[in-house]
Scaffold this active site. Sequence first.
Site, PDB file in Angstrom:
ATOM      1  N   GLU A 187       5.273   0.810   1.095  1.00 33.40           N
ATOM      2  CA  GLU A 187       4.481  -0.148   0.361  1.00 33.40           C
ATOM      3  C   GLU A 187       5.303  -1.309  -0.192  1.00 33.40           C
ATOM      4  O   GLU A 187       4.913  -2.464  -0.067  1.00 33.40           O
ATOM      5  CB  GLU A 187       3.738   0.541  -0.775  1.00 33.40           C
ATOM      6  CG  GLU A 187       2.498  -0.261  -1.073  1.00 33.40           C
ATOM      7  CD  GLU A 187       1.829   0.077  -2.360  1.00 33.40           C
ATOM      8  OE1 GLU A 187       2.239   1.047  -3.015  1.00 33.40           O
ATOM      9  OE2 GLU A 187       0.892  -0.642  -2.702  1.00 33.40           O
ATOM     10  N   ASP A 188       6.425  -0.986  -0.817  1.00 33.59           N
ATOM     11  CA  ASP A 188       7.170  -2.036  -1.510  1.00 33.59           C
ATOM     12  C   ASP A 188       8.234  -2.708  -0.654  1.00 33.59           C
ATOM     13  O   ASP A 188       8.733  -3.765  -1.015  1.00 33.59           O
ATOM     14  CB  ASP A 188       7.846  -1.469  -2.772  1.00 33.59           C
ATOM     15  CG  ASP A 188       6.817  -1.034  -3.802  1.00 33.59           C
ATOM     16  OD1 ASP A 188       5.636  -1.400  -3.637  1.00 33.59           O
ATOM     17  OD2 ASP A 188       7.193  -0.324  -4.750  1.00 33.59           O
TER      18      ASP A 188
END
Length: 727
Positions: free
Chosen positions: A86-87
């Site tokens: 996600e990041d």
Amino acid sequence: MHRLDFSHERDLSIDDLVRRVESYYPEANFPLLRKAYEFAEKAHKGQKRRSGEDFIIHPLNVALTVGKLRMDLDSIIAGMLHDVIEDCDIAPEVIEQEFSSNIAQIVVGLTKISKIKFKTREESQAENFRKMIVAMAKDLRVIIVKLADRMHNMRTLQYISDGRQKSIAQETLDIYIPLASRLGINSVKGELEDLCLRFLKPDIYYQLAEKVAMKKSERDVYIREVVDLIQEKLQEYSLTAEVKGRPKHFYSIYKKMTARDVDFEQIQDILAFRLIVSNITECYKALGIIHSSFTPIPGRFKDYIAIPKVNNYQSLHTTVVGPKAERIEIQVRTTEMDQVAETGVAAHWRYKEGAASIPSKLGWVQELLEFNYDLKNNSEFMDIVKNDLDVGGIFIFTPNGDVRELRHGSTPLDFAYAVHTEIGNSCVGAKINGKMVPIRSRLKSGDTVEILTSKNQTPSKDWLNIVKTSRARSKIRQWLQKAEREINRDAGISILDKGLRVFSSSIKALKKKNMWNGVLEQFHCKSEDELYVNLGSGKLSIKDIISKTFPPEGDEQESEKKMEVIESYSEKLSQKARQKSSKKNAIIVDGMDDLMVRMARCCNPIPGDQVIGYITRGRGITVHTHQCNRINAREVSREIDVSWNEEFSFTHPVNIRVVTHDKPGVLSLISRRINEININIRSATAKSMPDRKGSFLFEIEVKDYSELLKVINSIEALEEVISVTRI
Ligand code: MN
């Protein structure tokens, strides 16, 4: 093991983590764990947390928490990598190549959950919940790592804005805590609850914290005293146990305060002691010693060893009067039970690899999943999820001694549906521990419940307000939907039949002329039944069907007239159908719908009696007869006009007392007489009276007052009978 510490460790390093995991799992693949750390460290390079710390401290702490739950290495590594997709835009394939497909799958599941935008509106929340359950169903370890992630975020929540704090805490309370509870991960549940309280109700939290801290030294002395005392008593019987004491979680104290509506000072049992012994026999032995050394509080003993909670929790619970007359709660369990109590399903993956499938004891996850595909309605799904996640049930016995677990607040009707759908659908009443009770009574753990059924009984909408379990609710809904469909279908058939007859045709004729399929197609109906149901429910108009099937020709005025006849007929019929399906109460209250109505126990009205409604505080409307003595003593301003619903056909229990000359066989004579006129007897009791008289109490089922009169008259006609009175 005892209360795990989930505090944020700001100086945690990978070496610390390795050492901690080594202590319980020495054969783990540590090079792989170190590789995961390096991978995450590199991926998150330059990213900071709100606290100003390097981002890597978050996945490190999450991995540690997963380790504290004694999970396998896959889960710990997934904890380390949980934010990299996600990041940091790392592709799942990369994780799969560098680590394993199992680890990649868990991280993908976590990423999916993190993308769910939780909203306050119940409907979207349901949708999210559903997605979450789908995500965790592939591999339950997803939710365990997610809980660890949430734990760390809650632990460091003070760094974000107030508004976000509240919404994250609320989401935790609404979604993650019920899941942790259902999965039996009580250590996580207890911690998260306290954290939620701290951010959602800071006033209360800090007040409690202060009060608990205030007497800390005094309390510590007391705890030591009790622990020593218990140890001493156990030693007298040569029993060794680990004994610990602690104050309960703030949240559970807070819940007690609100449930009992009392102040902190009035809460007595804020201390809990735990005895860990080596086997089940010793559990009961220890309990015996406790109960003979301290006075037990009646009604507080629970045996979750013999009957574990649905999340597999096992323990003996009791509350006793300790030294200085303080109430103390004591739990007794084995080491193994203690591990399950603290970490729940996480215990399933302990020290072993590759157990990705759902353990058989977690069949409920599977059930929930299968269930959700049948449901169109999100709020209905939410109901089910919330219900099924609500642990802490009551145990009810069937007359044969089988046990069923139901949630708190369940009624005999819930129990009936838990036994069998058919029993639920035909339930008219129940006996709790041998005593007749209404179907809306609340059950208590340990009750023995016998369900009374009647062939003539069918579910009503009203029942949806009575039942507490999702199973019962969905079965009742299913039945009601089916019944409504049938009513609409019948109405549809006669509307079409009538309509076609006016135009000198019939369904048969249409079929013969091969026009039937054309009609179905034109109105987008997949089956004959669908057409009838739509017609009966008003979704389709008979006018449309007729005018499309028989295009107007000849006398316009005449066909208009015919059309009017058909329309008014159809209106009447479908209205009737709708009325029929919406009958739900035996009583109609003027101008108000969906009111909770119950018959007063003092006079027990039945249809035909003159009745008056009385508005009670918080319990809807109670219906009394005009003659009832009690009603006279009440406030006139609370009275409300009510009438009997004539569409409603339902049998009502009525008690009658029959006084007879004391002759042999008189009871069977009366019973036979009642049966002859097709009246059901629910119970009969006999009492002998002075003066050679007999007195019998019958509970019978009648539809209305006239039926009751019929019964009374026919019993009175018996020579042996002196009097018959309704009571
Ligand atoms: Mn995270």
